[in-house]
Design an enzyme around this catalytic site. Structure first.
Site, PDB file in Angstrom:
ATOM      1  N   PRO A  87       0.819  -1.226   0.000  1.00  0.00           N
ATOM      2  CA  PRO A  87       0.000   0.000   0.000  1.00  0.00           C
ATOM      3  C   PRO A  87       0.851   1.273   0.000  1.00  0.00           C
ATOM      4  CG  PRO A  87      -0.665  -1.509   1.759  1.00  0.00           C
ATOM      5  CD  PRO A  87       0.614  -2.038   1.205  1.00  0.00           C
ATOM      6  N   GLU A 114       2.957  -8.386   8.588  1.00  0.00           N
ATOM      7  CA  GLU A 114       2.940  -6.919   8.704  1.00  0.00           C
ATOM      8  C   GLU A 114       3.790  -6.253   7.625  1.00  0.00           C
ATOM      9  OE1 GLU A 114       0.891  -5.076  10.684  1.00  0.00           O
ATOM     10  OE2 GLU A 114       0.103  -7.099  10.910  1.00  0.00           O
ATOM     11  N   ARG A 152      -3.762  -9.018 -20.611  1.00  0.00           N
ATOM     12  CA  ARG A 152      -4.729  -8.637 -21.643  1.00  0.00           C
ATOM     13  C   ARG A 152      -4.198  -7.584 -22.598  1.00  0.00           C
ATOM     14  NH1 ARG A 152      -7.818  -4.724 -20.899  1.00  0.00           N
ATOM     15  NH2 ARG A 152      -9.731  -5.722 -21.606  1.00  0.00           N
ATOM     16  N   ASP A 167     -10.822  -0.230 -24.848  1.00  0.00           N
ATOM     17  CA  ASP A 167     -11.183  -0.307 -23.441  1.00  0.00           C
ATOM     18  C   ASP A 167     -11.398   1.034 -22.793  1.00  0.00           C
ATOM     19  OD1 ASP A 167     -11.104  -2.930 -23.143  1.00  0.00           O
ATOM     20  OD2 ASP A 167      -9.063  -3.016 -22.363  1.00  0.00           O
TER      21      ASP A 167
END
Ligand code: ADE
Length: 251
Positions: A87, A114, A152, A167
């Protein structure tokens, strides 16, 4: 040219299984995508095959240790970058996917617990990327998102040669709405322009919907674009039409 993605993970089966489906599977069958899986547990020096320990300074959870993760990365390493999924990383988006889909090789490092000892990250990681502002219990789902978004884009992976080009996000806009049979469901009809067979009109309508939806739902994306005069006119038309439809509904 093919792309090779090596994943360093404590749960290689999670990646292997999920990539047995859909486009990642097809891309592998067509030899456009090659996957490699490396488990730090297979590289630990510890007698009990431990890969984690308690954090210095205290606190909850465990930290993945340098030695087994480093050894697994060294086994996986090729010419491409080592990418840590966390993150704390830069936000992954379609333009990043396009950039990485052009690389012949990359190593993805999926953390658990963690986190990973910071010295491993300093020593072995070239780039740190996040798939969004939320915390997953491990990097594996993020690695799967990464692999899918790239698979893709590999030329030949999708059936219709140019469907990745069409897309959502390929041109920075959200996708237009799609419809299939039947023509009417519970009184809701497919927009008439899609039934008319006039390809120029259909293109124009779809482009207008893409612009309008992006304006409504993701104005932040629109701010990053330089709209052409034609696009501005289409968006104005969309906004006008929304107003008319809303007032048509009455109080
Ligand atoms: N690992 C845990 N959370 C993550 C996220 N949001 N993105 C990438 N890797 C992660």
């Amino acid at each position: 040219m093919s792309t090779r993605i090596d994943v360093v993970t404590l749960f290689p089966e999670m990646i292997r299984e999920a990539c047995r489906w859909g486009i990642p599977r097809i891309a592998q069958e067509k030899q456009l995508l090659e996957l490699g899986l490396w488990n730090p547990r297979d590289y630990t020096d510890d007698r009990n095959r431990r890969v984690d320990d308690r954090p210095y300074g205290g606190g909850p959870g465990m930290v993945m240790q340098v030695q087994p993760v480093h050894a697994a990365i060294e086994a996986a390493r090729g010419d491409g970058p080592v990418i840590y999924l966390s993150p704390q990383g830069r936000r992954f988006d379609q333009s990043a996917a396009k950039r990485f889909a052009r690389l012949p090789h990359m190593v993805l490092l999926a953390g658990r617990y963690e986190g990973i000892d910071e010295r491993l990250i300093e020593q072995d990681v070239d780039e740190e990327w996040s798939i969004g502002d939320y915390v997953l219990s491990g990097g594996e789902p993020a690695a799967l998102v990464w692999i899918d978004a790239i698979a893709r884009l590999l030329p030949g992976a999708l059936g219709d040669g140019d469907s990745a080009e069409q897309d959502s996000f390929m041109d920075g806009l959200l996708d237009y709405p799609h419809y299939s049979r039947p023509e009417v469901i519970d009184g809701k009809a497919v927009p008439a322009v899609l039934l008319g067979g006039n390809h120029a009109d259909i293109e124009r309508w779809r482009h207008k919907q893409s612009l309008g939806r992006t304006w409504e739902r993701r104005p932040d994306l629109l701010e990053q674009l330089q709209l052409s005069d034609e696009q501005k006119a289409l968006l104005e038309e969309y906004i006008r039409e929304q107003h008319t439809t809303d007032s048509d509904k009455g109080p």
